[in-house]
Design a protein around this motif. Structure first.
Motif, PDB file in Angstrom:
ATOM      1  N   MET A   1       5.061   5.352 -10.423  1.00 53.19           N
ATOM      2  CA  MET A   1       4.608   4.202  -9.694  1.00 53.19           C
ATOM      3  C   MET A   1       4.751   4.464  -8.196  1.00 53.19           C
ATOM      4  O   MET A   1       5.612   5.192  -7.820  1.00 53.19           O
ATOM      5  N   TRP A   2       3.938   3.974  -7.366  1.00 50.84           N
ATOM      6  CA  TRP A   2       4.067   4.168  -5.914  1.00 50.84           C
ATOM      7  C   TRP A   2       4.766   2.956  -5.340  1.00 50.84           C
ATOM      8  O   TRP A   2       4.138   2.011  -4.931  1.00 50.84           O
ATOM      9  N   VAL A   3       6.130   2.906  -5.260  1.00 52.48           N
ATOM     10  CA  VAL A   3       6.846   1.772  -4.643  1.00 52.48           C
ATOM     11  C   VAL A   3       7.199   2.188  -3.240  1.00 52.48           C
ATOM     12  O   VAL A   3       7.448   3.270  -3.021  1.00 52.48           O
ATOM     13  N   SER A   4       7.285   1.478  -2.280  1.00 50.00           N
ATOM     14  CA  SER A   4       7.374   1.838  -0.872  1.00 50.00           C
ATOM     15  C   SER A   4       8.063   3.164  -0.620  1.00 50.00           C
ATOM     16  O   SER A   4       9.245   3.271  -0.668  1.00 50.00           O
ATOM     17  N   GLY A   5       7.340   4.160  -0.346  1.00 53.10           N
ATOM     18  CA  GLY A   5       7.866   5.494  -0.158  1.00 53.10           C
ATOM     19  C   GLY A   5       7.289   6.144   1.068  1.00 53.10           C
ATOM     20  O   GLY A   5       6.742   5.509   1.927  1.00 53.10           O
ATOM     21  N   GLU A   6       7.441   7.436   1.138  1.00 50.27           N
ATOM     22  CA  GLU A   6       7.040   8.143   2.344  1.00 50.27           C
ATOM     23  C   GLU A   6       5.607   8.643   2.291  1.00 50.27           C
ATOM     24  O   GLU A   6       4.976   8.836   3.316  1.00 50.27           O
ATOM     25  N   ALA A   7       5.116   8.915   1.087  1.00 48.94           N
ATOM     26  CA  ALA A   7       3.799   9.527   0.980  1.00 48.94           C
ATOM     27  C   ALA A   7       2.706   8.573   1.409  1.00 48.94           C
ATOM     28  O   ALA A   7       2.782   7.373   1.189  1.00 48.94           O
ATOM     29  N   ARG A   8       1.664   9.109   2.031  1.00 50.36           N
ATOM     30  CA  ARG A   8       0.497   8.321   2.392  1.00 50.36           C
ATOM     31  C   ARG A   8      -0.540   8.487   1.304  1.00 50.36           C
ATOM     32  O   ARG A   8      -0.646   9.521   0.672  1.00 50.36           O
ATOM     33  N   THR A   9      -1.325   7.452   1.093  1.00 54.31           N
ATOM     34  CA  THR A   9      -2.356   7.516   0.079  1.00 54.31           C
ATOM     35  C   THR A   9      -3.659   8.014   0.672  1.00 54.31           C
ATOM     36  O   THR A   9      -3.812   8.098   1.881  1.00 54.31           O
ATOM     37  N   SER A  10      -4.607   8.323  -0.191  1.00 51.63           N
ATOM     38  CA  SER A  10      -5.918   8.732   0.275  1.00 51.63           C
ATOM     39  C   SER A  10      -6.656   7.538   0.836  1.00 51.63           C
ATOM     40  O   SER A  10      -6.316   6.389   0.577  1.00 51.63           O
ATOM     41  N   GLN A  11      -7.706   7.802   1.621  1.00 53.73           N
ATOM     42  CA  GLN A  11      -8.459   6.717   2.224  1.00 53.73           C
ATOM     43  C   GLN A  11      -9.030   5.788   1.169  1.00 53.73           C
ATOM     44  O   GLN A  11      -9.030   4.566   1.320  1.00 53.73           O
ATOM     45  N   GLU A  12      -9.506   6.355   0.044  1.00 51.60           N
ATOM     46  CA  GLU A  12     -10.110   5.535  -0.980  1.00 51.60           C
ATOM     47  C   GLU A  12      -9.123   4.518  -1.542  1.00 51.60           C
ATOM     48  O   GLU A  12      -9.486   3.414  -1.887  1.00 51.60           O
ATOM     49  N   GLU A  13      -7.842   4.895  -1.652  1.00 52.12           N
ATOM     50  CA  GLU A  13      -6.865   4.004  -2.223  1.00 52.12           C
ATOM     51  C   GLU A  13      -6.462   2.892  -1.262  1.00 52.12           C
ATOM     52  O   GLU A  13      -6.078   1.820  -1.670  1.00 52.12           O
ATOM     53  N   THR A  14      -6.494   3.153   0.043  1.00 51.23           N
ATOM     54  CA  THR A  14      -6.060   2.147   0.998  1.00 51.23           C
ATOM     55  C   THR A  14      -7.135   1.108   1.253  1.00 51.23           C
ATOM     56  O   THR A  14      -6.848   0.025   1.726  1.00 51.23           O
ATOM     57  N   LEU A  15      -8.378   1.412   0.955  1.00 48.71           N
ATOM     58  CA  LEU A  15      -9.455   0.470   1.198  1.00 48.71           C
ATOM     59  C   LEU A  15      -9.498  -0.610   0.123  1.00 48.71           C
ATOM     60  O   LEU A  15      -9.259  -0.339  -1.045  1.00 48.71           O
ATOM     61  N   LEU A  16      -9.828  -1.818   0.549  1.00 50.36           N
ATOM     62  CA  LEU A  16     -10.035  -2.888  -0.413  1.00 50.36           C
ATOM     63  C   LEU A  16     -11.393  -2.734  -1.072  1.00 50.36           C
ATOM     64  O   LEU A  16     -12.362  -2.332  -0.436  1.00 50.36           O
ATOM     65  N   ARG A  17     -11.471  -3.086  -2.320  1.00 50.33           N
ATOM     66  CA  ARG A  17     -12.753  -3.083  -3.021  1.00 50.33           C
ATOM     67  C   ARG A  17     -13.539  -4.327  -2.612  1.00 50.33           C
ATOM     68  O   ARG A  17     -12.979  -5.276  -2.066  1.00 50.33           O
ATOM     69  N   PRO A  18     -14.851  -4.355  -2.868  1.00 50.99           N
ATOM     70  CA  PRO A  18     -15.703  -5.394  -2.275  1.00 50.99           C
ATOM     71  C   PRO A  18     -15.248  -6.838  -2.454  1.00 50.99           C
ATOM     72  O   PRO A  18     -15.219  -7.584  -1.460  1.00 50.99           O
ATOM     73  N   PRO A  19     -14.870  -7.323  -3.658  1.00 53.53           N
ATOM     74  CA  PRO A  19     -14.466  -8.738  -3.742  1.00 53.53           C
ATOM     75  C   PRO A  19     -13.228  -9.045  -2.907  1.00 53.53           C
ATOM     76  O   PRO A  19     -13.173 -10.070  -2.217  1.00 53.53           O
ATOM     77  N   ALA A  20     -12.230  -8.159  -2.971  1.00 54.87           N
ATOM     78  CA  ALA A  20     -11.012  -8.371  -2.189  1.00 54.87           C
ATOM     79  C   ALA A  20     -11.311  -8.296  -0.695  1.00 54.87           C
ATOM     80  O   ALA A  20     -10.744  -9.055   0.100  1.00 54.87           O
ATOM     81  N   ARG A  21     -12.197  -7.405  -0.304  1.00 47.42           N
ATOM     82  CA  ARG A  21     -12.552  -7.282   1.114  1.00 47.42           C
ATOM     83  C   ARG A  21     -13.241  -8.554   1.606  1.00 47.42           C
ATOM     84  O   ARG A  21     -12.985  -9.019   2.719  1.00 47.42           O
ATOM     85  N   GLN A  22     -14.093  -9.145   0.782  1.00 45.54           N
ATOM     86  CA  GLN A  22     -14.753 -10.383   1.176  1.00 45.54           C
ATOM     87  C   GLN A  22     -13.733 -11.499   1.363  1.00 45.54           C
ATOM     88  O   GLN A  22     -13.806 -12.274   2.329  1.00 45.54           O
ATOM     89  N   LEU A  23     -12.776 -11.607   0.437  1.00 40.93           N
ATOM     90  CA  LEU A  23     -11.723 -12.615   0.566  1.00 40.93           C
ATOM     91  C   LEU A  23     -10.915 -12.372   1.830  1.00 40.93           C
ATOM     92  O   LEU A  23     -10.619 -13.313   2.577  1.00 40.93           O
ATOM     93  N   TRP A  24     -10.547 -11.125   2.075  1.00 40.98           N
ATOM     94  CA  TRP A  24      -9.740 -10.804   3.248  1.00 40.98           C
ATOM     95  C   TRP A  24     -10.474 -11.166   4.537  1.00 40.98           C
ATOM     96  O   TRP A  24      -9.881 -11.734   5.460  1.00 40.98           O
ATOM     97  N   ARG A  25     -11.760 -10.876   4.621  1.00 44.95           N
ATOM     98  CA  ARG A  25     -12.526 -11.181   5.824  1.00 44.95           C
ATOM     99  C   ARG A  25     -12.626 -12.685   6.059  1.00 44.95           C
ATOM    100  O   ARG A  25     -12.508 -13.156   7.198  1.00 44.95           O
ATOM    101  N   CYS A  26     -12.834 -13.459   4.994  1.00 39.97           N
ATOM    102  CA  CYS A  26     -12.884 -14.910   5.142  1.00 39.97           C
ATOM    103  C   CYS A  26     -11.528 -15.456   5.572  1.00 39.97           C
ATOM    104  O   CYS A  26     -11.440 -16.360   6.408  1.00 39.97           O
ATOM    105  N   TRP A  27     -10.464 -14.913   4.979  1.00 37.57           N
ATOM    106  CA  TRP A  27      -9.111 -15.333   5.358  1.00 37.57           C
ATOM    107  C   TRP A  27      -8.845 -14.999   6.822  1.00 37.57           C
ATOM    108  O   TRP A  27      -8.261 -15.811   7.546  1.00 37.57           O
ATOM    109  N   GLU A  28      -9.265 -13.825   7.273  1.00 38.87           N
ATOM    110  CA  GLU A  28      -9.105 -13.436   8.675  1.00 38.87           C
ATOM    111  C   GLU A  28      -9.771 -14.446   9.599  1.00 38.87           C
ATOM    112  O   GLU A  28      -9.225 -14.828  10.631  1.00 38.87           O
ATOM    113  N   ALA A  29     -10.982 -14.871   9.235  1.00 38.48           N
ATOM    114  CA  ALA A  29     -11.698 -15.844  10.060  1.00 38.48           C
ATOM    115  C   ALA A  29     -10.995 -17.198  10.042  1.00 38.48           C
ATOM    116  O   ALA A  29     -10.879 -17.866  11.084  1.00 38.48           O
ATOM    117  N   MET A  30     -10.480 -17.605   8.882  1.00 37.93           N
ATOM    118  CA  MET A  30      -9.822 -18.902   8.760  1.00 37.93           C
ATOM    119  C   MET A  30      -8.518 -18.961   9.544  1.00 37.93           C
ATOM    120  O   MET A  30      -8.163 -20.010  10.086  1.00 37.93           O
TER     121      MET A  30
END
Length: 206
Positions: A1-30
């Motif tokens: 499991m990846w619990v707060s550690g030292e290793a960095r993840t790949s770019q693909e893993e750090t990006l939000l997938r489309p539904p979560a990204r849409q929610l995050w953007r709306c929350w940012e605006a709100m």
């Protein structure tokens, strides 16, 4: 499991997938520059396509237990039961439950933003993943903070034909850094399942 550690993840893993990204953007605006929007700022019209998979969670008691204060119809259908008012972490084993609690408490206590990727199994032996985005939402009492979240299942074929759903594992978890370059990029391609890790950095040490 990846619990707060030292290793960095790949770019693909750090990006939000489309539904979560849409929610995050709306929350940012709100939130309009605040650490969290207020409940009255929540405009579900902007999120109508996501509403079935949105929820509001509330922390109860000193143990850090979380309940589904509100849960969309898609989430209730996914779990094959009514969720509102029940334990959000029901069915998770002790370790995985503590990991999820830690991230949700980072949201409610420190107004961090968290993303987790979870794996579930059905009573027919099917497994599928889902992305959970957890964001702070100031409660109507003006004191406490709730979790505004979305739990978005990955697209699966024949996943409707089951009668019960059980949590299996936390595959990935991290606190988001809104200023990180990847937060302005399109969502990446899902990675193959891997051993779970939680990533330090971002807002983890703020």
């Amino acid at each position: 499991m990846w619990v707060s550690g030292e290793a960095r993840t790949s770019q693909e893993e750090t990006l939000l997938r489309p539904p979560a990204r849409q929610l995050w953007r709306c929350w940012e605006a709100m939130r309009a520059g605040r650490t969290a929007p207020e409940r009255r700022d929540l405009d579900l019209k902007q999120l109508r396509h996501l509403v079935p998979y949105l929820f509001i969670a509330e922390q109860l008691g000193a143990k850090g237990d979380y309940v589904w204060r509100l849960a969309g119809t898609g989430l209730c259908d996914l779990h094959r039961r009514e969720l509102t008012g029940s334990d959000l972490l029901a069915g998770w084993d002790a370790f995985e439950r503590s990991v999820i609690q830690r991230f949700l408490t980072g949201v409610t206590a420190s107004h961090k933003q968290a993303v987790l990727r979870l794996t579930y199994t059905t009573d027919r032996g099917q497994q599928f993943g889902a992305e959970l985005l957890a964001l702070p939402l100031a409660a109507a009492d003006g004191v406490s903070t709730h979790v505004l979240g979305g739990l978005f299942p990955s697209a699966q074929q024949d996943i409707r034909h089951y009668n019960a759903l059980a949590p299996l594992e936390v595959a990935f978890a991290r606190f988001l850094d809104p200023a990180a370059p990847e937060m302005s990029e399109p969502a990446g391609t899902p990675q193959a399942r891997r051993k779970f890790q939680v990533i330090s950095g971002g807002l983890d040490h703020s």
